[in-house]
Enzyme design. Structure first.
Site, PDB file in Angstrom:
ATOM      1  N   TYR A   1      18.791 -68.271 -87.692  1.00 22.63           N
ATOM      2  CA  TYR A   1      19.717 -67.470 -86.888  1.00 22.63           C
ATOM      3  C   TYR A   1      21.008 -67.208 -87.653  1.00 22.63           C
ATOM      4  CZ  TYR A   1      22.537 -66.037 -82.845  1.00 22.63           C
ATOM      5  OH  TYR A   1      23.339 -65.342 -81.977  1.00 22.63           O
TER       6      TYR A   1
ATOM      7  N   SER B   1      18.100 -59.998 -80.840  1.00 24.79           N
ATOM      8  CA  SER B   1      17.849 -61.231 -81.598  1.00 24.79           C
ATOM      9  C   SER B   1      17.611 -62.356 -80.610  1.00 24.79           C
ATOM     10  CB  SER B   1      19.033 -61.622 -82.492  1.00 24.79           C
ATOM     11  OG  SER B   1      18.758 -62.857 -83.153  1.00 24.79           O
TER      12      SER B   1
ATOM     13  N   ASP C   1      13.896 -53.217 -76.292  1.00 22.07           N
ATOM     14  CA  ASP C   1      13.709 -54.667 -76.287  1.00 22.07           C
ATOM     15  C   ASP C   1      12.213 -54.941 -76.368  1.00 22.07           C
ATOM     16  OD1 ASP C   1      13.663 -57.523 -75.470  1.00 22.07           O
ATOM     17  OD2 ASP C   1      15.749 -57.161 -74.891  1.00 22.07           O
TER      18      ASP C   1
ATOM     19  N   THR D   1      29.151 -67.613 -74.882  1.00 18.73           N
ATOM     20  CA  THR D   1      29.299 -66.785 -73.690  1.00 18.73           C
ATOM     21  C   THR D   1      28.387 -67.328 -72.598  1.00 18.73           C
ATOM     22  OG1 THR D   1      29.873 -64.826 -74.997  1.00 18.73           O
ATOM     23  CG2 THR D   1      29.038 -64.442 -72.779  1.00 18.73           C
TER      24      THR D   1
END
Length: 326
Positions: free
Chosen positions: A151, A81, A37, A181
């Protein structure tokens, strides 16, 4: 349907919301995890509980650049992302590079390792859908140059590249189209609906609903989403699979439920609708039920109660500053 266990997994974007929960589940299942990350939307403080685990290794790296030499893996899960509108509108080029170059680098690692490759795609590939509910066979209705396109198109390209690797090299791929989510561990300031509503309601502030609130969303609790991702990874499925909750609710209904559970008496305040904001969003999960034996189990009220409890117990100021790198 097949089932498999993974000895070593690489998770890109493992410092993010869903990624950190996936890392945690893999570790608890006995899998050694390497998390990659670049912390563009967070810091290691957000994954402090993972850093204490012997089977967890963190590598700060931007996957849009070539990965450093790594050992072989039997699972490569590509979740990297910026995922919230606040983040991908702030980082438009980074979002596109992650979807393109980041996906290619993760796919190359999976190919050379003969690993299962799991792409975390999104319901945003359907855009503002003209088909409802959305099945995996639907090609979508996406504005390729709108503010959300960085995106949407990054994920659509990532899916195309993943499918091409499967056709060209026989790479063992899986594509999860994740719907909304929510759950503990979300950033209070990430701009998405549930953490925004919860933060405002706990503070007794007006809960801001974009537009008239009749647009619909389908909320899946993070534990159920992770169950779906792992079921897909462990399967032999190569076609896209929707991972989400088919219970469709109006946004105003979700806001009212958060207000009720928070118990602070917050009013609703309507604000301007976002450009290209989908009017309807609901997955058809027939394929997930058939090929994975998966469907969400967490009731919305129970999931929201757990989420609100987490935010109430957390020091929201620390969470916000940690994820901004302050």
């Amino acid at each position: 349907m097949i089932s498999r266990r993974f000895e070593r997994a690489l998770v890109t974007g493992g410092g993010g919301f869903v990624g950190s929960h996936l890392c945690d589940r893999l570790l608890r299942d006995g899998t050694e995890v390497v998390c990659v990350d670049d912390l563009c939307t967070g810091t290691t403080r957000a994954i402090a509980w993972l850093l204490r685990h012997d089977g967890f290794r963190f590598l700060e790296h931007d996957v849009a650049g070539p990965l450093p030499p790594l050992d072989r893996f039997d699972l490569v899960a590509h979740l990297a992302s910026p995922a919230s509108p606040v983040d991908y509108l702030r980082l438009p080029l980074e979002t596109l590079r992650t979807g393109a170059d980041g996906t290619r680098h993760a796919l190359e690692l999976a190919r050379t390792s003969s690993a299962r490759f799991l792409l975390a795609s999104t319901s945003e590939v359907y855009g503002d859908p003209l088909e409802h509910p959305q099945r995996e066979t639907y090609w979508g209705n996406v504005n390729p140059i709108g503010p959300r396109s960085v995106y949407d198109e990054a994920k659509r390209y990532a899916e195309a590249l993943t499918a091409a690797y499967h056709r060209e090299y026989g790479t063992d791929v899986a594509i999860a189209r994740i719907f909304n989510t929510y759950g503990p561990g979300m950033r209070a300031d990430d701009g998405r609906m549930v953490p925004t509503f919860v933060r405002q309601a706990l503070a007794g502030e007006p809960v801001t609903v974009h537009g008239d609130g009749t647009q619909t969303r389908s909320l899946c609790y993070v534990d159920d989403t992770v169950d779906g991702l792992l079921a897909l990874a462990a399967s032999a499925e190569h076609e896209p699979v929707n991972i989400g909750n088919p219970d469709e609710l109006q946004v105003i209904t979700i806001a009212d439920e958060v207000r009720r559970l928070a118990g602070r008496g917050s009013p609703v305040r309507h604000v301007a609708a976002d450009p290209d904001d989908p009017r309807q969003r609901c997955p058809d999960i027939t394929r997930a039920r058939a090929v994975l034996g998966w469907s969400p189990r967490t009731d919305l009220t129970d999931g929201l109660r757990r989420t609100i409890g987490w935010f109430a117990d957390a020091d929201v100021g620390d969470v916000q500053s940690a994820t901004r790198g302050e």
